[in-house]
Scaffold this active site. Sequence first.
Site, PDB file in Angstrom:
ATOM      1  N   HIS A 305       0.822  -1.220   0.000  1.00 21.15           N
ATOM      2  CA  HIS A 305       0.000   0.000   0.000  1.00 21.15           C
ATOM      3  C   HIS A 305       0.854   1.268   0.000  1.00 21.15           C
ATOM      4  O   HIS A 305       0.324   2.363  -0.241  1.00 21.15           O
ATOM      5  CB  HIS A 305      -0.924   0.034   1.221  1.00 21.15           C
ATOM      6  CG  HIS A 305      -2.005  -0.990   1.187  1.00 21.15           C
ATOM      7  ND1 HIS A 305      -2.877  -1.128   0.130  1.00 21.15           N
ATOM      8  CD2 HIS A 305      -2.366  -1.943   2.096  1.00 21.15           C
ATOM      9  CE1 HIS A 305      -3.727  -2.111   0.378  1.00 21.15           C
ATOM     10  NE2 HIS A 305      -3.433  -2.629   1.555  1.00 21.15           N
ATOM     11  N   ASP A 341      -2.856 -10.617  -2.292  1.00 17.82           N
ATOM     12  CA  ASP A 341      -3.427 -10.074  -1.071  1.00 17.82           C
ATOM     13  C   ASP A 341      -4.872  -9.693  -1.327  1.00 17.82           C
ATOM     14  O   ASP A 341      -5.237  -9.253  -2.415  1.00 17.82           O
ATOM     15  CB  ASP A 341      -2.628  -8.838  -0.633  1.00 17.82           C
ATOM     16  CG  ASP A 341      -2.986  -8.358   0.755  1.00 17.82           C
ATOM     17  OD1 ASP A 341      -2.210  -8.605   1.684  1.00 17.82           O
ATOM     18  OD2 ASP A 341      -4.048  -7.715   0.911  1.00 17.82           O
ATOM     19  N   HIS A 343      -6.477  -7.219  -0.412  1.00 19.43           N
ATOM     20  CA  HIS A 343      -6.599  -5.792  -0.691  1.00 19.43           C
ATOM     21  C   HIS A 343      -5.746  -5.425  -1.905  1.00 19.43           C
ATOM     22  O   HIS A 343      -4.666  -5.976  -2.098  1.00 19.43           O
ATOM     23  CB  HIS A 343      -6.140  -4.963   0.510  1.00 19.43           C
ATOM     24  CG  HIS A 343      -6.879  -5.270   1.779  1.00 19.43           C
ATOM     25  ND1 HIS A 343      -6.393  -6.138   2.726  1.00 19.43           N
ATOM     26  CD2 HIS A 343      -8.077  -4.827   2.241  1.00 19.43           C
ATOM     27  CE1 HIS A 343      -7.253  -6.214   3.729  1.00 19.43           C
ATOM     28  NE2 HIS A 343      -8.285  -5.435   3.460  1.00 19.43           N
ATOM     29  N   ASP A 432      -4.396 -12.728   3.731  1.00 19.38           N
ATOM     30  CA  ASP A 432      -5.645 -12.295   4.343  1.00 19.38           C
ATOM     31  C   ASP A 432      -6.866 -12.690   3.517  1.00 19.38           C
ATOM     32  O   ASP A 432      -8.002 -12.388   3.911  1.00 19.38           O
ATOM     33  CB  ASP A 432      -5.645 -10.789   4.605  1.00 19.38           C
ATOM     34  CG  ASP A 432      -5.064  -9.980   3.471  1.00 19.38           C
ATOM     35  OD1 ASP A 432      -4.768 -10.570   2.413  1.00 19.38           O
ATOM     36  OD2 ASP A 432      -4.901  -8.759   3.625  1.00 19.38           O
TER      37      ASP A 432
END
Length: 580
Positions: A305, A341, A343, A432
């Site tokens: 990120h 991931d 996200h 995740d």
Amino acid sequence: MISEPVELVCSMNGKVGAICENGTDNIAHEELNGTHRNMEAATVCSYSDENGRGGNLSVVSIEGSSQKKANHRRELTLEDICKNQDDLDDEDEDDIDWEPLLDHLAIRKWFCTNCTMVNFDGMDFCEACKEHKESGILKHGFFGSPASQGAALTPAESEVIERYTESVSDIAAAGCSTAIGFDERMLLHSEVVLKSHPHPERPDRLRAIAASLSTSGIFPGKCRPIAAREITKEELLKVHSMEHIEAVELTEKMLSSYFTPDTYANEHSAEAARLAAGLCADLASEIYSGRAKNGFALIRPPGHHAGVHQSMGFCLHNNAAIAALAAQVAGAKKVLIVDWDVHHGNGTQEIFEKYKSVLYISLHRHEGGNFYPGTGAAHEVGTMGAEGFCVNIPWSRGGVGDNDYIFAFQHVVLPIAQEFAPDFIIISAGFDAARGDPLGGCDVTPAGYACMTHMLNTLAGGKLLVILEGGYNLRSISSSATAVIKVLLGESPENQFSKVAPTAACVQAVLDVFRIQTNFWPSLSSNFTKLQSCWESYLAGNKRKLKKRRLRSVAPPIWWRWGRKRFLYYLHCQRFCVKP
């Protein structure tokens, strides 16, 4: 009779006060943010009990103005109080929020070691993940049973570990082997401010994976460690702006700081981020040069990120981007980054959206931009002549599992990757999306992660670096990471996904990607035609089923069932058909 010190804690506007028996003590109160502390002397008052025995109480002044008001009230006569009742009521408006926190009303709670969910005393197992209150996952990894306290392994658990270890092939430590990057100093990166709930990105994530690898004899033992070094500022400047680098370095002078409400730092965080980035850069160089077969970066804080100018989403430096540029410095001309991931890696996409030498493919929950961080729609394909070198596969809902991910790999990821023909592959391996993760809400198993790793390992001559990103359920993250490392060591996963049955939402997402990416990758055209025809057949069949279901659910009126309308009733129920 009062024989022990009396303590009463009250709260108002974020302040904390206390009452004690000794009038000479100084009592501290602190604000909610935990950063400002102030010492104030207590005011001494007298008390007496029912037996006539007395003593002194010292009362902490919450604010100077409050003490003055109290003194002013003691000086007023009864007549003054009656005449100035309205003024006194105004003064008391600030005290409306006073509520004593009585010890006997306090509800005791504990947080699950595995998933951080809150539970109440009297419960031995986490209500969310069924992990025992005194789980041994940090000692034995995922091999320890979630139903036991984990003080020692049972004979059955030891037998499982023995079988698991025997399945891992022995590879010589010297020469072409799997390298692991890890340094205990990264465990010092943690949230200082005590909040109502433990932060999901916590040092226990690395401890659980390390315990699993140690218990199974994989690391240390079958993998080669890489010595950690801190990344240099010159290397960071290839990815991040100077303002971003200086902002991270500034946290070394502060006990606690936040880049965003969920992205924390303490005095050790900058060093941990530099160590993580340095390990990724060195692993990429080792693998591409042939000194290591492949590698796994067991690091934190995560990085995908972190963009050119900002830290966010628990991330400080972008480890995958730094590794990609390090591989290019070592000689790699084309680098593929696959980010699974849950996200979207908005930072990695931002850094490489103008690159043709780096292909970024991400599979993530998107839900129309309503899932964090909101980026990663299928139409985001790159800019400035690099269109098509950013491929986003956005899921429209949660609950996505093995079949959906592997279907997307087979029809999108592998065809594009084979056409791109990378020299080096990086996996931004957030776990995740694994089953049981408290943030991801998806259903990928360790076998699914192993299968995806095996498919990518067939490309670029096996020059593959796996970098840990997210993943916040300790049992799922440790078992998934261990399954991936076993593939890196040479084990072929079981072929349990020969017949993949994706969900309708997955097929729709893949078709949306096809419609956009076929403009840049011709290899997708044949798959697109086949998949679209299958999808149309599926929709047609589904419409027929829905139509029949509706006809059966619509009941004709009672008057239609009898009398002259009986023929139409039978026709409606399809008891017989009229041929044309």
